[in-house]
Enzyme design. Structure first.
Site, PDB file in Angstrom:
ATOM      1  N   HIS A  84       0.838  -1.197   0.000  1.00 20.08           N
ATOM      2  CA  HIS A  84       0.000   0.000   0.000  1.00 20.08           C
ATOM      3  C   HIS A  84       0.873   1.248   0.000  1.00 20.08           C
ATOM      4  CE1 HIS A  84      -4.079  -1.715   1.544  1.00 20.08           C
ATOM      5  NE2 HIS A  84      -3.525  -2.470   0.618  1.00 20.08           N
ATOM      6  N   TYR A 212      -8.887   5.467   7.900  1.00 21.34           N
ATOM      7  CA  TYR A 212      -8.959   5.838   9.315  1.00 21.34           C
ATOM      8  C   TYR A 212      -9.994   6.946   9.430  1.00 21.34           C
ATOM      9  CZ  TYR A 212      -4.537   3.353  10.280  1.00 21.34           C
ATOM     10  OH  TYR A 212      -3.557   2.401  10.418  1.00 21.34           O
ATOM     11  N   PRO A 304      -3.178   0.243  18.875  1.00 21.57           N
ATOM     12  CA  PRO A 304      -2.974  -0.227  17.501  1.00 21.57           C
ATOM     13  C   PRO A 304      -3.146   0.833  16.408  1.00 21.57           C
ATOM     14  CG  PRO A 304      -5.070  -1.012  18.379  1.00 21.57           C
ATOM     15  CD  PRO A 304      -4.366  -0.329  19.499  1.00 21.57           C
ATOM     16  N   LYS A 308       1.944  -0.322  14.931  1.00 21.42           N
ATOM     17  CA  LYS A 308       3.377  -0.473  15.238  1.00 21.42           C
ATOM     18  C   LYS A 308       3.735  -1.735  16.032  1.00 21.42           C
ATOM     19  CE  LYS A 308       5.142   2.971  13.191  1.00 21.42           C
ATOM     20  NZ  LYS A 308       4.740   2.402  11.903  1.00 21.42           N
ATOM     21  N   TYR A 396       4.581   6.248   9.828  1.00 23.61           N
ATOM     22  CA  TYR A 396       3.702   5.119   9.496  1.00 23.61           C
ATOM     23  C   TYR A 396       4.463   4.040   8.721  1.00 23.61           C
ATOM     24  CZ  TYR A 396      -0.744   2.813   8.553  1.00 23.61           C
ATOM     25  OH  TYR A 396      -1.774   1.909   8.522  1.00 23.61           O
TER      26      TYR A 396
HETATM   27  C1  PHB Z   1      -5.222  -4.332  10.716  1.00 26.95           C
HETATM   28  O1  PHB Z   1      -5.331  -4.505   9.489  1.00 26.95           O
HETATM   29  O2  PHB Z   1      -5.474  -5.242  11.522  1.00 26.95           O
HETATM   30  C2  PHB Z   1      -4.790  -2.999  11.231  1.00 26.95           C
HETATM   31  C3  PHB Z   1      -4.458  -2.017  10.331  1.00 26.95           C
HETATM   32  C4  PHB Z   1      -4.060  -0.768  10.795  1.00 26.95           C
HETATM   33  C5  PHB Z   1      -4.017  -0.522  12.150  1.00 26.95           C
HETATM   34  C6  PHB Z   1      -4.348  -1.515  13.052  1.00 26.95           C
HETATM   35  C7  PHB Z   1      -4.744  -2.759  12.593  1.00 26.95           C
HETATM   36  O3  PHB Z   1      -3.661   0.721  12.588  1.00 26.95           O
END
Ligand code: PHB
Ligand code: APR
Length: 402
Positions: A84, A212, A304, A308, A396
């Site tokens: 990505h 997000y 989460p 990280k 990120y």
């Molecule tokens: C996930 O795909 O499980 C995932 C992706 C981004 C995050 C946390 C979990 O910030």
């Protein structure tokens, strides 16, 4: 691994590095040690099936992908992992893309943590590695001697693993951290007044990149695992019971929080798994005491939101692998001595980033209008300033050197 020959001492084993925990940290450390010709035994209290099926996060930084490549673990990752180059921030009825690769030259790869775990287990077993499942470490002894012992229980029997060093890779609830005498470690922590409800669904993702979303009813995240499987999260109250969230309520809430841009809708499908995870930030310093080296969730937890957790676990053991190689190969102590200080630099960068992303995107428990205005200002700044967006993006995708 060598077993002592006499019957009476049949329950004693010896290795160079005794590793507690078969998560990404413990398994990768065992793999790295093997590549350096160093012997290890991994003790894992759960079954192989359990650790391979446990649904966890799924974002690999570029540095983690590079580590998997370098160590011969990237075959399936190359086929099934999804590269990505951006993420989307959704707020105020608008959608803003952060073009991570354009801003940093680096990318992330979406690949479930349990897939990394499966690949690591397969590689260790193919190389004849010693992974003992359903082996529950109960006590560590002699950490201040040159021959520490891990006491563990397996098949109802007490057994001992004698080693030169212990690597405590047993997660937040493990035994290793607690083996350090009182007064040595200092903990830094923050709990958040919310949790995440995570859902794995048999539904083709309606997005190409992670979304997000900051919404007045709370945060939501749209992620994915494959062209057929979506992974979604909702901010919920910290004491929320999963029973209070039948599938229809989950989908309704996801629609409310994510379907905020005109003409866009998510795809629904059967829920394969759902669970609630508390959110906390936690660091213990130092990450080493005498012959015990701690890594991954055993010494630090991040919320989460910054994706990280697994990356920090892998970065810790990459350092530890080199440190043990220097010790066994060249009798050098320097890298073991600096392990904690070096690792903590990355840990604290990730702590700050994860806290920052969390604060920017979640609804606080008590209505705090000032905080809400600050969030809006922060989001708008990320959406309009290349400098600020680059800061998000470089954290990120993962900073190469911290
Ligand atoms: C996930 O795909 O499980 C995932 C992706 C981004 C995050 C946390 C979990 O910030
Ligand atoms: N004896 C043996 N094994 C143990 C014990 C014990 N007493 N206690 C815990 N374990 C095992 C757990 O069952 C688990 O499989 O240690 C392992 C720790 O693995 P993880 O929790 O995956 O931790 P880590 O390898 O540090 O990876 C961190 O996991 O929780 C996620 O978000 C986190 O992505 C991050 C990653």
């Amino acid at each position: 691994m060598t077993r002592n020959g006499t019957n009476e001492e049949d329950a004693r084993m010896r290795t160079q590095v005794g590793i507690v925990g078969a998560g990404p940290a413990g398994l990768m450390l065992s793999h790295l040690l093997h590549l350096h010709g160093i012997e290890s035994v991994v003790l894992e209290c759960r079954s192989r099936e359990y650790v391979e099926q446990r649904v966890r996060a799924g974002v690999l930084e570029q540095g983690s992908v590079d580590l998997l490549h370098r160590t011969g673990l990237a075959d399936r990752l190359l086929r099934e992992g999804m590269r990505h180059e951006g993420i989307e921030l959704r707020f105020d009825g608008e959608s803003h893309r952060v073009p991570m690769t354009e801003l940093t030259g680096r990318a992330i790869t979406v690949y479930g943590q349990q897939e990394v775990v499966k690949d690591l287990i397969a590689a260790r077993l193919a190389a004849g590695g010693s992974l003992l499942f359903e082996a529950d470490a109960v006590r560590l002894d002699g950490l201040d001697s040159d021959s520490p012992v891990i006491h563990f229980r397996r098949d109802g029997r007490d057994e001992e693993l004698h080693c030169d060093f212990v690597a405590g890779c047993d997660g937040f609830h493990g035994v290793s951290r607690g083996a350090v005498p009182d007064g040595v470690l200092r903990a830094y922590e923050r709990t958040y007044p919310f949790a995440w409800l995570g859902v794995l669904a048999a539904a083709p993702p309606a997005v190409d990149e992670l979304v997000y979303a900051n919404h007045e009813r709370g945060f939501a995240l749209y992620s994915l695992r494959s062209p057929e499987i979506s992974r979604l999260y909702l901010q919920v109250a910290p004491d929320e019971e999963i029973a209070a969230w039948p599938d229809e309520r989950i989908w309704a809430e996801l629609r409310t929080r994510l379907e905020t841009v005109p003409g866009w809708s998510l795809n629904e499908g059967p829920v394969l798994e759902k669970s609630i995870t508390p959110m906390r930030s936690f660091v213990v310093e130092p990450m080493q005491w005498q012959r015990l080296f701690l890594a991954g969730d055993a010494v630090h937890i991040v919320p989460p939101t910054g994706a990280k957790g697994m990356n920090l676990a892998l970065a810790d053991v990459a350092l530890l692998g080199d440190a043990f190689a220097a010790w066994y190969g060249q009798q050098r102590t320097d890298l073991l001595e600096t392990y904690s200080t070096t690792a903590l630099r990355r840990v604290w960068r990730a702590q700050h980033f994860s806290w920052w992303m969390t604060s920017m995107l979640h609804r606080l428990e008590k209505d705090d209008p000032y905080e809400t205005k600050l969030q809006a200002a922060t989001l708008r700044y990320v959406a309009t300033s290349a400098a600020y967006a680059t800061s998000l993006a470089e954290n990120y995708v993962g900073l190469p050197e911290v």
